[in-house]
Scaffold this active site. Structure first.
Site, PDB file in Angstrom:
ATOM      1  N   LYS A  56      44.630  26.029  36.498  1.00 41.14           N
ATOM      2  CA  LYS A  56      44.454  26.876  36.982  1.00 41.14           C
ATOM      3  C   LYS A  56      45.468  26.779  37.638  1.00 41.14           C
ATOM      4  CE  LYS A  56      42.797  29.919  40.234  1.00 41.14           C
ATOM      5  NZ  LYS A  56      43.090  31.114  39.863  1.00 41.14           N
TER       6      LYS A  56
ATOM      7  N   ILE B  91      39.212  54.224  44.247  1.00 40.33           N
ATOM      8  CA  ILE B  91      37.792  53.552  43.269  1.00 40.33           C
ATOM      9  C   ILE B  91      37.062  52.436  44.308  1.00 40.33           C
ATOM     10  CG2 ILE B  91      37.602  52.649  41.960  1.00 40.33           C
ATOM     11  CD1 ILE B  91      38.320  55.477  40.920  1.00 40.33           C
ATOM     12  N   GLY B  92      36.990  52.437  45.391  1.00 39.03           N
ATOM     13  CA  GLY B  92      36.317  51.417  46.265  1.00 39.03           C
ATOM     14  C   GLY B  92      36.955  50.644  47.215  1.00 39.03           C
ATOM     15  N   SER B  93      37.579  49.981  46.821  1.00 39.48           N
ATOM     16  CA  SER B  93      38.313  48.220  46.890  1.00 39.48           C
ATOM     17  C   SER B  93      39.865  49.029  47.244  1.00 39.48           C
ATOM     18  CB  SER B  93      38.341  47.518  46.092  1.00 39.48           C
ATOM     19  OG  SER B  93      38.979  47.531  45.281  1.00 39.48           O
TER      20      SER B  93
ATOM     21  N   ARG C  58      42.402  32.888  35.102  1.00 45.20           N
ATOM     22  CA  ARG C  58      41.957  33.273  36.162  1.00 45.20           C
ATOM     23  C   ARG C  58      39.969  33.143  35.443  1.00 45.20           C
ATOM     24  NH1 ARG C  58      43.313  37.677  38.967  1.00 45.20           N
ATOM     25  NH2 ARG C  58      45.235  37.739  39.526  1.00 45.20           N
TER      26      ARG C  58
ATOM     27  N   HIS D 296      32.293  54.859  38.083  1.00 44.19           N
ATOM     28  CA  HIS D 296      33.829  54.449  37.456  1.00 44.19           C
ATOM     29  C   HIS D 296      33.610  53.485  36.280  1.00 44.19           C
ATOM     30  CE1 HIS D 296      37.258  53.216  37.577  1.00 44.19           C
ATOM     31  NE2 HIS D 296      37.226  51.776  37.938  1.00 44.19           N
TER      32      HIS D 296
ATOM     33  N   HIS E 269      47.143  47.793  38.010  1.00 45.61           N
ATOM     34  CA  HIS E 269      47.402  47.105  37.186  1.00 45.61           C
ATOM     35  C   HIS E 269      48.812  46.056  37.551  1.00 45.61           C
ATOM     36  CE1 HIS E 269      44.046  48.753  34.622  1.00 45.61           C
ATOM     37  NE2 HIS E 269      43.986  47.047  35.444  1.00 45.61           N
TER      38      HIS E 269
END
Ligand code: GLN
Ligand code: ZN
Length: 773
Positions: A22, A446-448, A530, A656, A709
């Site tokens: 990585k 959506i939350g974050s 990732r 979600h 994205h």
């Protein structure tokens, strides 16, 4: 045929024990590491892997060691090798037509206006592969010598390794077509692709490979749009062409990830391939069939996808049963590649030693394989000590405190169907409408919110003990206050606290629930560079104290608008953890659901009127075989309902889902009975809206209007168009306005600008909609 080792693994992690790949790959992408230096890092990793596997007991010279390195993804490796990159990357080829590493990375990541290949999940795992695009314009030709070079590199180091390639049937079955003709399917191009595999096999043989492994997990799946018979016929055809090649290694066809279809099993057994690997963890011992006498069978008895210490006694029994099928030889193997598990348990110095004794990561699994191989060679008595030790460890696990918690079990046993049923939706909707007083087309996220470097640094410093709990807590409260202030200023209707306290939407809950353990170095590749660190769900699950309540309550104290509480659902918690294998998933899911149910009650007690329970993995766990799907959908929906049905009528439950392909799960999504469901839609330009409308889905729905994205800021006009389309096709009173997913990977500049456009667009469409009503 040259002999194959008595024990082998179908693949090994490749990201590096400390994620060296990585770091090197990302440095290369940033322009900080030359390609030759990157290649050196990769070669070092491959060498370390070979030597490590030999030290753990796999043979150097008998093709026991798989060569399964990848810079990014195994499907993309084959796409590059057979020249199947789409036209939009053509300018990146070398003058001789071959595909250099730069083109490979561009296909994975895109560049400017050139979109990357799409990414999707590899069978029912959390690993993502890149989806090849195949059409009439695809011209298959050998375009990379990377596989052969890796074999030669091993030979120079004194090893005969076994290169691992995604097989031709699976490669095509996982591809999407670019052909406009409605009946066109990538698998129809098999006969055009096979000659290139013939060339590839010749190159591998010339480089020194004695065996090649062709991974064909498509043969266990009924979810790829092909029938069992079509896939079996394709496998037979591929075997016939490849086996007749003039120069080739012996061929092992590996069908992990599930039960090999009966049709494919018979076809492979009757075919001229040299060996077949079957998954005996997810699948069962196949029936006797014609053609086995000339074959080697690899019995996949050690689980490649989970971290439990293998039960050597039953593994050895299963190997014996396979041996009685009449094949020329039987080999002990893993059920799949070990790419889905971390490298080495010895790296986990902070885990409870008793738990450690029940576990096996990749290296421990290799040792187990080496033991089973010794048993095959020297007889069961020769490995009696190892078998007994595994049996004793697993018996200890069965009886350990925490694995079975009486209070948790009593509570699950006392559940009744009523515990999973809320008041009818229309009744709830009216109560909630009155209580919440939201406008038509309410806006939310959506939350974050962006996980900034500052947040990650504070978490790391807290983890290392450089700041104390009070200081960290204060930092998080300041962060929440900032995020709430920003949302108020932008004018969102339903606010969130931003999830700054979460490193990961599953691990955070795992860290706060009993029954889970978290690792330090247990990284597993998720896609490309990732990796995630799945938690280990080892015991009965319960919630010692409230988890999210103080964050949500603090956020709510700063605003008169409703703040949405934010939880991860039971199926997603299971899907992204290593789950216990000693009881049905449905039982584990209900335990998690009860913990979440308590959390929702506490959120309600703290004045939270809306709670979102995320289930992005609902589709990922869908079984590959059609016959197993209904039972899965039943228990997964039931666990969500158990988590949420304790909520008061006035409490609005959101869920979600990250994706927009509803297909077989649309019925299940409706059955979740959430008051509001947000889905991805912007990325697919709202196509899904018509599917939702056609399905008759009648609860609240938030089709995403912002593709998170990408760093692109959606314009006011663009969001307006998506909202108008949704308002035209769906009941406007049920519509919500939100991004496709959480904002944690975005920066603040684009986040704020995008949300402003969303709020403005919602307001203009709202004005028109209310004028019409
Ligand atoms: N609430 C999570 C977030 O906003 C949902 C993430 C997800 O669906 N993967 O980040
Ligand atoms: Zn999402």
């Amino acid at each position: 045929m040259t002999e194959l080792a008595a024990g082998t693994i179908l693949g090994y992690p490749r990201i590096g024990r400390r994620r060296e790949l990585k770091r090197a790959v990302e440095a290369h992408w940033r322009g900080e590491l030359e390609e030759t230096a990157l290649e050196r890092v990769a070669a070092d990793l491959r060498r370390d892997t070979r030597h490590r596997l030999a030290d753990l007991g796999l043979g150097r010279a008998d093709s026991a060691i798989p060569e399964s390195f990848s810079f990014y993804d195994q499907v993309l490796d084959v796409a590059a090798a057979v020249g199947a990159l789409p036209e939009r990357f053509a300018h990146l080829r070398r003058a001789d037509g071959t595909i250099p590493l730069a083109a490979y990375f561009t296909a994975a990541r895109g560049e400017g206006d050139v979109a990357p290949l799409e990414m999707t999940k590899w069978f029912d795992t959390n690993y993502h592969y890149l989806v090849p695009e195949i059409g009439p314009e695809t011209h298959f030709t050998l375009s990379s010598d990377r596989f052969a070079r890796q074999v030669a590199e091993a030979v120079a180091d004194g090893f005969t390794t076994r290169p691992v390639l995604v097989g031709p049937v699976t490669f095509l079955a996982l591809s999407k077509t670019t052909d406009a003709a409605p009946a066109a399917r990538p698998l129809d191009r098999l006969d055009d692709l096979l000659p290139v595999y013939v060339d590839l096999l010749a190159a591998l043989r010339d480089a020194g490979a004695e065996w090649v492994q062709l991974d064909e997990p498509a043969l266990v799946s009924q979810s790829l749009g092909y029938t069992d018979d079509e896939l079996a016929a394709a496998a037979a055809r591929a075997a016939e062409v490849l086996a007749s090649a003039e120069r080739r290694p012996a061929i092992l066809v590996a069908a992990g990830y599930g039960q090999l279809s009966a049709a494919a099993w018979r076809a492979l057994a009757a075919s001229p391939v040299d060996a077949i690997a079957v998954d005996l963890i997810r699948g069962s011992i196949p029936a006797p069939t014609a053609g086995l006498a000339s074959k080697v069978l690899v019995a996949g008895v050690i689980d490649g996808r989970n971290v439990w210490r293998g039960d050597l006694a039953s593994a050895a029994d299963a190997v014996d049963q396979v041996a009685r099928l009449g094949a020329a030889a039987t080999v002990a193997g893993t059920s799949t590649s070990l790419q889905h598990v971390p490298y080495d348990l010895d790296d986990e110095t902070e885990l409870d030693p008793r738990l450690v004794s029940w576990l096996a990561f990749a290296d421990q699994k290799v040792r187990q394989i080496a033991t089973l191989a010794r048993g095959l060679r020297d007889g069961r008595e020769a490995i009696a000590d190892e078998v007994d030790a595994a049996t004793a460890a697993l018996a200890d696990r069965r009886h350990a405190a925490g694995v079975r918690d009486g209070a948790v079990r009593d509570r699950v046993a006392a559940l009744t169907p009523a515990d999973r049923i809320r008041t009818p939706y229309e009744v709830r909707a009216a109560v909630q409408g009155a209580a919440l007083g939201l406008p038509v087309l309410p806006t939310t996220t959506i939350g974050s919110f962006p996980q900034t470097g500052e947040i990650r640094r504070a978490r790391a410093r807290f983890g290392r003990g450089e700041i104390d709990a009070d200081a960290y807590e204060g930092f998080l409260r300041d962060e929440i206050a900032r995020v709430v202030e920003l949302q108020k200023e932008i004018g969102l209707d339903v606010l969130v606290h931003g999830e700054a306290e979460r490193n990961d939407m599953v691990q955070y809950f795992a860290e706060n629930l009993d029954g889970f353990a978290v690792t330090r170095n247990g990284w597993v590749q998720s896609y490309g560079s990732r990796a995630t660190r799945p938690s280990i769900l080892w015991g009965d699950v319960s919630r010692p104290t409230p988890i999210t309540v103080r964050w949500s309550a603090y956020a709510q104290s700063l605003s008169t608008s409703p703040v949405k509480g934010m939880l991860t659902g039971p199926v997603t918690i299971l899907a992204w953890s290593f789950v216990r294998d000693d009881q049905p998933l449905s039982e584990t899911a209900d335990q998690v659901a009860l913990a979440l149910r308590d959390e929702i009650a506490d959120l309600e007690g703290a004045g939270i009127a809306i709670v979102q329970v995320d289930e992005p993995a609902l589709r990922e766990l869908l079984p590959l075989t059609a016959a197993d799907q209904p039972a899965y959908l039943d228990w997964s929906v039931a666990s969500f309902r158990l988590a949420t049905a304790g909520a008061a009528d006035a409490t609005q439950i959101h869920t979600h889902l990250c994706y927009s392909e509803f297909g077989v799960v649309i019925g299940a999504i409706a059955a979740l009975d959430a008051d509001v469901t947000s889905i991805e839609a912007a990325r697919s330009r709202g196509e899904v809206i018509s599917d939702v409308a056609a399905s008759g889905f009648d609860h609240g729905i938030g089709p995403g209007v912002y593709d998170i994205h990408s760093p692109r800021i959606p314009s006011h006009a663009e969001v307006t168009a998506l909202l108008e389309r949704a308002a035209a096709e769906l009941d406007v009173r049920r519509l919500w306005v939100n991004p496709d997913c959480g904002l944690k990977t975005r920066g603040y500049v684009e986040t704020a600008a995008s949300l402003r456009n969303i709020v403005a667009a919602a307001r203009s469409v709202r004005a028109r909609a209310t004028a019409d009503v």
